[in-house]
Design an enzyme around this catalytic site. Structure first.
Site, mmCIF file in Angstrom:
data_model
loop_
_atom_site.group_PDB
_atom_site.id
_atom_site.type_symbol
_atom_site.label_atom_id
_atom_site.label_comp_id
_atom_site.label_asym_id
_atom_site.label_seq_id
_atom_site.Cartn_x
_atom_site.Cartn_y
_atom_site.Cartn_z
ATOM 1 N N ASN A 10 -0.994 -3.351 -9.730
ATOM 2 C CA ASN A 10 -1.550 -3.044 -8.415
ATOM 3 C C ASN A 10 -2.298 -1.721 -8.526
ATOM 4 O OD1 ASN A 10 -2.071 -2.444 -5.755
ATOM 5 N ND2 ASN A 10 0.068 -2.078 -5.185
ATOM 6 N N LYS A 12 -4.084 -0.319 -6.404
ATOM 7 C CA LYS A 12 -4.208 0.354 -5.098
ATOM 8 C C LYS A 12 -5.667 0.788 -4.884
ATOM 9 C CE LYS A 12 0.555 1.699 -5.515
ATOM 10 N NZ LYS A 12 1.650 2.474 -4.977
ATOM 11 N N HIS A 96 2.876 -5.315 1.003
ATOM 12 C CA HIS A 96 3.188 -4.086 0.268
ATOM 13 C C HIS A 96 3.658 -3.026 1.269
ATOM 14 C CE1 HIS A 96 2.760 -0.480 -2.128
ATOM 15 N NE2 HIS A 96 2.814 -1.264 -3.180
ATOM 16 N N GLU A 98 3.041 -0.018 1.578
ATOM 17 C CA GLU A 98 1.994 0.866 2.106
ATOM 18 C C GLU A 98 1.227 0.182 3.239
ATOM 19 O OE1 GLU A 98 0.215 1.676 -1.702
ATOM 20 O OE2 GLU A 98 2.033 2.767 -2.259
ATOM 21 N N GLU A 168 10.537 -4.125 -4.087
ATOM 22 C CA GLU A 168 10.024 -2.775 -4.308
ATOM 23 C C GLU A 168 10.728 -1.799 -3.377
ATOM 24 O OE1 GLU A 168 5.904 -2.915 -6.212
ATOM 25 O OE2 GLU A 168 5.589 -2.934 -4.072
ATOM 26 N N GLY A 174 5.974 5.161 -6.483
ATOM 27 C CA GLY A 174 5.147 6.338 -6.703
ATOM 28 C C GLY A 174 5.919 7.645 -6.688
ATOM 29 N N SER A 214 7.954 2.765 -9.712
ATOM 30 C CA SER A 214 7.983 3.687 -10.852
ATOM 31 C C SER A 214 8.409 3.017 -12.154
ATOM 32 C CB SER A 214 8.869 4.904 -10.536
ATOM 33 O OG SER A 214 8.349 5.604 -9.421
HETATM 34 C C1 PEP Z 1 3.552 -0.343 -6.134
HETATM 35 O O1 PEP Z 1 2.938 0.340 -5.330
HETATM 36 O O2 PEP Z 1 3.540 -1.586 -6.031
HETATM 37 C C2 PEP Z 1 4.280 0.336 -7.185
HETATM 38 C C3 PEP Z 1 5.260 -0.286 -7.762
HETATM 39 O O3 PEP Z 1 3.889 1.623 -7.454
HETATM 40 P P1 PEP Z 1 4.449 2.588 -8.618
HETATM 41 O O4 PEP Z 1 4.611 1.741 -9.863
HETATM 42 O O5 PEP Z 1 3.409 3.629 -8.775
HETATM 43 O O6 PEP Z 1 5.754 3.113 -8.139
#
Ligand code: PEP
Length: 251
Positions: A10, A12, A96, A98, A168, A174, A214
């Site tokens: 992803n 983003k 997601h 966000e 998630e 993040g 992460s």
């Molecule tokens: C995400 O936003 O789907 C995600 C897993 O981000 P990150 O790997 O940066 O934590």
């Protein structure tokens, strides 16, 4: 028959057109003939070009990060599932955290997006996960169950068989703070159990459930070795070809 292992990137809201082209070419060059399915989910502006990059590569697919549920109309700034399908997109991330947080997307709205994606023959990558306060209160299992129930359990078995889930935990996205392999396994096994209770054991067994939050080369092997973790949805680490491919290769 085993379930499909997937590693999805992803991106983003990152990468200019040239940067995105270079990243995709660099990833594709490094990926060998493996069984894991690799899905690149760049911003909309990259999709058409990347469709030509990924076309014909057996285990690489194209995904979008969002869509509108209507096919067309006066929805300024939006892109429909139909439009995505028309350029070769096969997966769409839905829900997601966000988008839930910054664009007020509700479980009910996400159910409509899931329907639109499926109706155009694509696969939703449905994200679920709890905030830190919910985990600390010990109600994370119920919270995630509600998200899945509200957005996915109206589907038929046939429709649900096209869905990929991504757990998630928001506190891990993040932040550099990863869920431990045991925390991920506990939630993934729980998600599989509620799918089994609703759709039956066979479909639950075949459902791909990704971990996101992460995930990086240093922890992906351990996370992916959990019995109910079938791969990852990768944010930050998907922006560096070496890191992303190293995660892909960690099965
Ligand atoms: C995400 O936003 O789907 C995600 C897993 O981000 P990150 O790997 O940066 O934590």
């Amino acid at each position: 028959m085993n379930r499909q292992r997937i590693v999805a990137g992803n991106w983003k809201m990152n990468k200019t057109f040239d940067e995105g082209r270079d990243l995709a070419l660099s990833i594709v060059k490094r990926i060998g003939p493996i069984e894991t399915l690799v899905i690149l989910c760049p911003p909309f502006i990259h999709l058409n070009y990347l469709a030509s990059v990924t076309k014909g590569i057996a285990n690489v697919r194209l995904g979008a990060q969002n869509c509108h549920f209507e096919n067309s109309g006066a929805f300024t700034g939006e892109v429909s599932a139909l439009m995505l399908q028309s350029i070769g997109v096969e997966y769409v991330i839905v829900g997601h955290s966000e988008r839930r947080a910054y664009f007020a997307e509700t479980n009910e709205l996400l159910a409509k997006k899931v329907d639109a994606i499926l109706s155009h023959g694509m696969h939703p990558i449905f994200c679920c996960g709890e905030k830190l306060d919910i985990r600390e209160a010990g109600t994370h299992l119920e919270f995630v169950s509600q998200q899945i129930n509200d957005s996915l359990f109206h589907l038929s078995k046939k429709q649900f068989s096209k869905v990929v889930l991504a757990y998630e935990p928001i506190w891990a996205i993040g932040t550099g703070k990863t869920a431990s392999p045991l925390q991920a396994q506990e939630m993934h096994a729980y998600i599989r159990s509620i799918i089994a209770a609703h759709f039956g054991d066979d479909l639950a067994f075949l459902t791909t459930i990704l971990y996101g939050g992460s995930c990086k080369p240093s922890n992906s092997k351990e996370l992916f070795s959990q019995p109910d973790v079938d791969g990852g949805l990768i944010g930050g680490a998907s922006l560096v070809a070496e890191d992303f491919v190293s995660i892909v290769n960690s099965f």
